[in-house]
Design an enzyme around this catalytic site. Structure first.
Site, short mmCIF file in Angstrom:
data_model
loop_
_atom_site.label_atom_id
_atom_site.label_comp_id
_atom_site.label_asym_id
_atom_site.label_seq_id
_atom_site.Cartn_x
_atom_site.Cartn_y
_atom_site.Cartn_z
N LYS A 256 1.05 -1.06 -0.24
CA LYS A 256 0.03 -0.04 -0.03
C LYS A 256 0.94 1.22 0.13
CE LYS A 256 -3.36 -2.55 -0.22
NZ LYS A 256 -4.61 -2.88 0.22
C1 LIG Z 1 -5.79 -4.07 0.39
C2 LIG Z 1 -7.24 -3.62 0.74
C3 LIG Z 1 -7.70 -4.15 1.56
C4 LIG Z 1 -7.49 -4.93 2.84
O1 LIG Z 1 -6.20 -4.55 3.44
P1 LIG Z 1 -5.33 -5.27 4.37
O2 LIG Z 1 -4.76 -4.41 5.46
O3 LIG Z 1 -4.33 -6.18 3.61
O4 LIG Z 1 -6.53 -6.00 5.36
C5 LIG Z 1 -9.21 -3.71 1.82
N1 LIG Z 1 -9.70 -3.04 0.74
C6 LIG Z 1 -9.04 -2.57 -0.35
C7 LIG Z 1 -9.61 -1.90 -1.37
C8 LIG Z 1 -7.76 -3.03 -0.45
O5 LIG Z 1 -7.03 -2.69 -1.53
#
Ligand SMILES: *Cc1c(COP(=O)(O)O)cnc(C)c1O
Length: 448
Positions: A256
């Protein structure tokens, strides 16, 4: 003055063969350096290169090092990767040295307040992931069995799964054709007497159109949860994502905008809801009496070690985002003139952070299969990613529904390498591969 070059491997071997830390560095026998001079011809210099050369120090006439070149060791270009430096190591080391490694510790509260300040909300509650954050946000608002929650079908599966965890049912809505986010005009049709909430997702870093979404929600008395997992730092009408609805969630997974390894953050202006999230993330333990439980909670805490990385990452988030925007501009510069490529949007009310630079191949204009393009990129050492398959088409949520726009976007979309440390040269090369591939296929299909 440059005497010789030794590697960490040379030092390790010297220690293993019995030399100690007090031994002279010159006990290490190294290979004779391969030397090239500015007087040599290009051919002579080229001859001295081989696969084993990794570091090229540049020395002046006095043999003083004036520059160092590193050969790029990566055999492939990743879609994205985290950006770390000594700061993360320093703060993480502090956790280990002091023993504050678990979920109590100064970095947890520090990270929470940094994120709250950054997006302009009163409260931030850290948690183990964005998925657990979404789950907590829904639980804190008493969403459960019998309820329906509206989500865009074009998202990562966690958006719908968090709804399912509560016992509620996700209801899938199609995408807007330009932003690829939930289309506000389609939300009203999805509302039933059971609807309790809407979770807009800021896909690939572009904010969802929040004003009409909040308006519909207000009219029907619905909760709005921003899934801002991919979009920390993005803005909607000059307001930070995360501060645009009742509650929002960020992700700190490794790919992210910023990362803590795994991790998430809930942000809200509502003191009671923030407190409920804190209790639920910590086994539902009463704040007034230790080991006393009035609700079934979860172990959804972030550790001090993860938060330490988060604090260091928050110091560089602005740099990461400005590089993401430069990367997007660089790709767009090369690709904008290509008629059969749709570039990612940045609406005039939006400030896209371009988490992943994602394009659509206009397959009605050119006979190109996105999977073939990904294959060609792969052969050239370039990783890429398909757009998420819509959730209403996944085996766990398929009820035979058809949502044409997101199905089409998903088939034609491809995310290109967007790591903050990718070079402009690499971007130019990637674009060249894409353009060559499209042109070759165009010629082939015209010939047919
Ligand atoms: C990555 C992501 C999540 C989940 O994030 P985690 O921290 O891995 O649980 C949820 N929603 C979206 C749109 C994502 O891209």
């Amino acid at each position: 003055e440059l005497k010789s070059i030794i590697t960490d491997g040379d030092i390790r071997r010297a220690l293993l063969s019995g030399f100690g830390l007090q031994s002279s560095i010159f006990v290490i026998k190294t290979n004779k350096p391969i030397v090239a001079s500015t007087e040599d011809s290009v051919e002579q210099i080229a001859e001295r290169f081989n696969e084993k050369i990794r570091i090229i120090p540049v020395v002046d006439k006095q043999n003083k090092v004036v520059d160092v070149y590193f050969r790029d060791k990566r055999t492939h270009i990743a879609v994205t990767n985290p950006l770390f430096d000594e700061h993360e190591i320093e703060l993480l080391t502090e956790c280990i040295v002091t023993g504050w490694v678990s979920s109590a510790g100064a970095f947890v509260t520090k990270f929470e307040s940094m994120v709250a300040d950054y997006c302009g909300t009163k409260y931030a509650v850290s948690c183990s992931s964005a998925t657990s954050g979404l789950h907590l946000a829904l639980l804190a608002h008493n969403i459960g069995p019998g309820d329906e929650v509206i989500v865009p079908s074009l998202s990562f599966i966690a958006t719908a799964n968090a709804v399912t965890y509560t016992g509620a049912t996700p209801v899938f809505v199609d995408s807007h054709k330009t932003t690829w986010n939930i289309d506000p005009n389609l939300i009203a049709d999805a509302i039933t007497p059971k609807t309790k909430a809407i979770i807009p997702v800021h896909l690939y870093g572009h904010p969802a159109d929040m004003d009409p979404i909040n308006e519909i929600a207000k009219k029907h008395n619905l909760l709005v949860v921003e899934d801002a997992a991919e979009a920390q730092g993005a803005k909607y009408k000059n307001r930070m994502v995360g501060s645009l609805a009742d509650i929002a969630v960020f992700s700190y997974f490794g790919n992210k905008i910023i990362t803590t390894g795994e991790g998430g953050m809930i942000v809200t202006d509502d003191a009671d809801i923030a407190e409920k999230c804190r209790v639920l993330r910590d086994h539902g333990m009463s704040k007034d009496r230790r080991y006393w439980h009035e609700v079934v909670g979860y172990n959804y805490r972030l550790t001090n070690m993860q938060a330490a990385i988060g604090v260091a990452q928050m110091h560089k988030i602005d740099n990461i985002i400005s590089r993401k925007k430069e990367i997007a501009a660089e790709y767009s510069k090369h690709l904008e003139a290509i008629p059969c490529i749709t570039l990612p949007s940045n609406m005039n009310w939006a400030d896209n952070v371009y988490w992943l630079y994602t394009i659509l191949i206009d397959t009605h204009l050119v006979d190109v299969n996105v999977e073939d393009l990904m294959q060609v990129l792969k052969q050239n050492g370039v990783d890429s990613r398909p757009v998420f398959p819509p959730m209403h088409k996944q085996p766990i949520y398929d009820t035979g529904l058809t949502l044409p726009l997101c199905e089409d976007i998903s088939q034609r979309g491809i995310s290109l390498p967007s790591a903050p440390d990718i070079s402009d040269d690499n971007i130019a090369n990637i674009c060249k591969i894409i353009i060559d591939f499209i042109e070759t296929n165009q010629v082939a299909s015209t010939r047919l």
